[in-house]
Design a protein around this motif. Structure first.
Motif, PDB file in Angstrom:
ATOM      1  N   UNK A 209       0.765  -1.153  -0.084  1.00  0.00           N
ATOM      2  CA  UNK A 209       0.110  -0.048  -0.052  1.00  0.00           C
ATOM      3  C   UNK A 209       0.808   1.270  -0.018  1.00  0.00           C
ATOM      4  N   UNK A 210       2.035   1.091   0.791  1.00  0.00           N
ATOM      5  CA  UNK A 210       3.062   2.473   0.772  1.00  0.00           C
ATOM      6  C   UNK A 210       3.653   2.406  -0.527  1.00  0.00           C
ATOM      7  N   UNK A 211       4.037   1.234  -1.099  1.00  0.00           N
ATOM      8  CA  UNK A 211       5.057   1.291  -2.175  1.00  0.00           C
ATOM      9  C   UNK A 211       4.239   1.831  -3.391  1.00  0.00           C
ATOM     10  N   UNK A 212       2.794   1.842  -3.306  1.00  0.00           N
ATOM     11  CA  UNK A 212       2.017   2.143  -4.617  1.00  0.00           C
ATOM     12  C   UNK A 212       2.056   3.673  -4.912  1.00  0.00           C
ATOM     13  N   UNK A 213       2.711   4.471  -3.998  1.00  0.00           N
ATOM     14  CA  UNK A 213       2.873   5.936  -4.252  1.00  0.00           C
ATOM     15  C   UNK A 213       4.332   6.281  -3.672  1.00  0.00           C
ATOM     16  N   UNK A 219      -0.459  11.580  -2.327  1.00  0.00           N
ATOM     17  CA  UNK A 219      -1.003  10.313  -2.207  1.00  0.00           C
ATOM     18  C   UNK A 219      -0.436   9.390  -1.270  1.00  0.00           C
ATOM     19  N   UNK A 220       1.042   9.440  -1.565  1.00  0.00           N
ATOM     20  CA  UNK A 220       1.730   8.802  -0.541  1.00  0.00           C
ATOM     21  C   UNK A 220       1.421   9.088   0.828  1.00  0.00           C
ATOM     22  N   UNK A 221       1.428  10.387   1.360  1.00  0.00           N
ATOM     23  CA  UNK A 221       1.080  10.869   2.735  1.00  0.00           C
ATOM     24  C   UNK A 221      -0.351  10.480   3.019  1.00  0.00           C
ATOM     25  N   UNK A 222      -1.288  10.563   2.134  1.00  0.00           N
ATOM     26  CA  UNK A 222      -2.537  10.268   2.495  1.00  0.00           C
ATOM     27  C   UNK A 222      -2.551   8.794   2.804  1.00  0.00           C
ATOM     28  N   UNK A 223      -2.249   7.803   2.016  1.00  0.00           N
ATOM     29  CA  UNK A 223      -1.932   6.357   2.234  1.00  0.00           C
ATOM     30  C   UNK A 223      -1.454   5.951   3.492  1.00  0.00           C
ATOM     31  N   UNK A 224      -0.303   6.886   3.954  1.00  0.00           N
ATOM     32  CA  UNK A 224       0.356   6.598   5.148  1.00  0.00           C
ATOM     33  C   UNK A 224      -0.641   6.815   6.367  1.00  0.00           C
ATOM     34  N   UNK A 225      -1.335   7.991   6.191  1.00  0.00           N
ATOM     35  CA  UNK A 225      -2.322   8.223   7.259  1.00  0.00           C
ATOM     36  C   UNK A 225      -3.694   7.436   7.350  1.00  0.00           C
ATOM     37  N   UNK A 226      -4.033   6.632   6.361  1.00  0.00           N
ATOM     38  CA  UNK A 226      -4.870   5.691   6.264  1.00  0.00           C
ATOM     39  C   UNK A 226      -4.553   4.625   6.795  1.00  0.00           C
ATOM     40  N   UNK A 227      -3.205   4.042   6.501  1.00  0.00           N
ATOM     41  CA  UNK A 227      -2.599   2.926   7.266  1.00  0.00           C
ATOM     42  C   UNK A 227      -2.624   3.148   8.661  1.00  0.00           C
ATOM     43  N   UNK A 228      -2.330   4.266   9.057  1.00  0.00           N
ATOM     44  CA  UNK A 228      -1.991   4.548  10.639  1.00  0.00           C
ATOM     45  C   UNK A 228      -3.390   4.628  11.225  1.00  0.00           C
TER      46      UNK A 228
END
Length: 260
Positions: A209-213, A219-228
């Protein structure tokens, strides 16, 4: 937060791109430098805190908690001094090893406390102490008999872990998963560390999920926040039971709360 089967280890996953790294971990929020980035990651140190250079033959496991603490302390002081960060140096004396997970695993953690009241968590790599992260003062917990220093969700199929300090009168802590799995924490001088093998489905492919951005992208930061957010939700599903020395149940509730 040292555990069980592949057990015992404070783990985090990272994605590096454009010179930046996203790390999924959580420590006491007052100790965060940026979001959920600890002073020095348990798995991969940032570019400002590179791993120490090891000679071949030095990578053997060190099983003594005291030796692991000594190694972590020495490396931290040496590297911070070399970078002119002498105002952030931990005390050179008075440290004692506490609870531990992943004693000889690829990644583990050792809690530590000092006679002056300071506390910290040592990163362990293949049994060697590689860094000492100083912890803030414990916040008072009126609703539960323990404080959380660090927690880690079950990323990519890895165990989840919880580390911290028990309140006076508390003697034993267990982590309970919804499937009935129970893990008893290592408890040393009031500190505790536990890890549990549990399937957190939404985090099975956290790295992907992280490496997709691109890490530096919005987008990368948003995915990181979703993961958290997913991580916090999943960790809150784990239950903690705390007992006193007579076996009396002192607490039975969620492993973490919104302030951990």
């Amino acid at each position: 937060m040292k555990q069980l089967p592949e057990t015992s280890t404070a783990r985090q996953i990272g994605h590096q791109s454009a010179g930046k790294r996203f790390l999924l971990t959580s420590t006491n929020p007052t100790h965060r430098n940026s979001g959920n980035l600890p002073d020095a990651p348990a798995t991969n140190r940032s570019e400002s805190e590179p791993n120490p250079i090891r000679q071949e033959g030095e990578q053997h496991a060190v099983t003594s908690p005291a030796a692991q603490l000594e190694s972590a302390l020495a490396t931290t002081i040496e590297e911070k001094t070399a970078r002119g960060r002498t105002d952030q140096l931990p005390s050179t004396k008075g440290w004692h090893p506490g609870a531990r997970i992943g004693a000889t695993a690829e990644l583990g953690a050792l809690l530590a406390y000092n006679d002056d009241g300071s506390t910290g968590i040592c990163n362990l790599e293949n049994g060697r102490g590689t860094w000492l992260n100083l912890q803030p003062q414990d916040r008072k917990q009126d609703h539960r008999p323990y404080s959380v220093w660090r927690w880690m969700a079950a990323y990519n199929g890895r165990p989840a872990c919880l580390m911290g300090r028990l309140a006076p009168g508390a003697a034993r802590l267990e982590l309970h998963a919804s499937d009935g799995t129970v893990a008893e924490a290592d408890v040393v001088d009031g500190t505790f560390a536990a890890e549990i093998a549990v399937d957190m489905a939404v985090l099975r492919h956290a790295r992907e999920r992280l490496e997709a951005h691109e890490a530096a992208s919005a987008e990368g930061r948003a995915e990181f926040e979703r993961l958290m957010a997913d991580s916090r939700t999943e960790m809150a599903k784990l239950k903690v039971r705390v007992y006193d020395s007579t076996g009396t149940l002192l607490y039975d509730g969620a492993a973490i709360n919104a302030t951990d």
